[in-house]
Design an enzyme around this catalytic site. Structure first.
Site, PDB file in Angstrom:
ATOM      1  CG  HIS A   1     -29.890  37.989  -6.529  1.00  0.00           C
ATOM      2  ND1 HIS A   1     -30.420  39.170  -6.089  1.00  0.00           N
ATOM      3  CD2 HIS A   1     -29.353  38.242  -7.755  1.00  0.00           C
ATOM      4  CE1 HIS A   1     -30.218  40.118  -7.008  1.00  0.00           C
ATOM      5  NE2 HIS A   1     -29.580  39.582  -8.023  1.00  0.00           N
TER       6      HIS A   1
ATOM      7  CE  LYS B   1     -26.171  39.509  -5.484  1.00  0.00           C
ATOM      8  NZ  LYS B   1     -24.964  39.709  -6.317  1.00  0.00           N
TER       9      LYS B   1
END
Ligand SMILES: NC(=O)c1ccc[n+]([C@@H]2O[C@H](COP(=O)([O-])OP(=O)(O)OC[C@H]3O[C@@H](n4cnc5c(N)ncnc54)[C@H](O)[C@@H]3O)[C@@H](O)[C@H]2O)c1
Ligand SMILES: O=C(O)C1=N[C@H](C(=O)O)CCC1
Length: 251
Positions: A139, A143
């Site tokens: 990701h 995040k």
């Protein structure tokens, strides 16, 4: 195309965030929905009720989502939740609140990407045939949580399939000489979280058995990939009282 008065009145929580902003655009563009409130940190939750929201979409953070959801359920507002951090204990708590509000629907999905939902289904299907399995989620570095909700959900699905097939533990003789080198252990499945600029949301499930491996991979290159799933849930949630976990039952 529906009349303004038939449109589903939608409010977005976390509206200034990466996902919330995209949801506001998608709702605005949907001819059968009307965006009635866009709320973020510092705004009053009461704004949602004042605006007459029928469905709230929550993309906030794992530490505030339970308070938001409790408030929405108490107000009798259907809610679609994309925010991560839902343990089995949290889901039980939500079921408890909903028991007192029989007409209210809540959909909580770790991933609204149709491809991601299929990736999880394929992984669950493959799980019984492979003694080894590892999950690698990747990701963007903004995040807040790790491992991802998607990876946690996938690990649980795989663990359930392995248990049903009586597979036993994943073979692994490695001694973890540096803490974390073998990733997190979720229900006996190793999960590795990668964070890098340029990534959005990606996951690989790597299966292994004698003489072969199978890799199942999904990539979200743009947050627009989550929008058809979010809109699908917004349309479905008013007619689904109680708790729906994951998008699969709506597809
Ligand atoms: N289910 C899915 O398909 C999916 C897809 C992408 C992201 N996510 C999850 O959605 C969540 C949000 O991700 P993001 O990348 O948009 O994060 P983000 O940090 O960009 O956005 C979160 C927003 O929530 C706001 N916020 C914080 N507390 C609030 C409160 N009490 N009330 C209202 N707003 C509040 C923040 O100010 C911010 O604007 C994360 O948990 C992420 O893992 C899920
Ligand atoms: O960008 C994020 O954050 C994402 N979160 C979800 C998760 O934790 O699984 C879904 C993918 C994107």
């Amino acid at each position: 195309m529906s009349d303004e008065q038939d449109a589903i009145r939608v409010a977005v929580l976390g509206a200034r965030g990466r996902m919330g902003a995209e949801v506001c655009k998608a709702v605005d563009a949907a001819t059968d929905m009307k965006l009635v409130a866009a709320v973020d940190q510092g705004d009053a939750l009461a704004d949602l009720a004042d605006a007459g929201a029928q469905v709230v979409v929550d993309f906030t953070t794992p530490d505030v989502v339970m308070d938001n959801l409790r408030w929405c359920v108490d107000q009798g507002i259907h809610t679609v939740v994309g925010t991560t951090g839902f343990t089995e204990q949290r889901l039980e708590q939500v079921r408890g609140w909903l028991a007192d509000k029989p007409g209210v629907g809540v959909v909580i999905a770790p991933n609204f990407g149709i491809g991601a939902v299929l990736m999880m289904q394929f992984a669950a299907r493959a799980a019984r045939y492979f003694e080894s399995v590892e999950i690698i989620e990747q990701h963007h570095p903004g995040k807040l949580d790790a491992p991802s909700g998607t990876a946690t959900h996938t690990a649980r699905l795989i663990a359930a399939a392995r248990a049903e097939a009586d597979l036993g533990p994943v073979p692994d003789a490695t001694k973890d000489e540096v803490a974390g080198a073998r990733g997190a252990d979720i229900d006996g499945v190793r999960v590795h979280a990668v964070r890098a600029t340029g990534l959005v949301a990606h996951q690989e499930v790597l299966f292994g058995t004698t003489g072969e491996t199978l890799t199942i991979r999904h990539d979200s290159y743009d947050r627009v990939s989550f929008m058809p799933g979010v809109l699908l849930a917004v349309r479905a949630v008013p007619t689904r009282p109680g708790l729906t976990v994951a998008l699969d039952p709506l597809l």
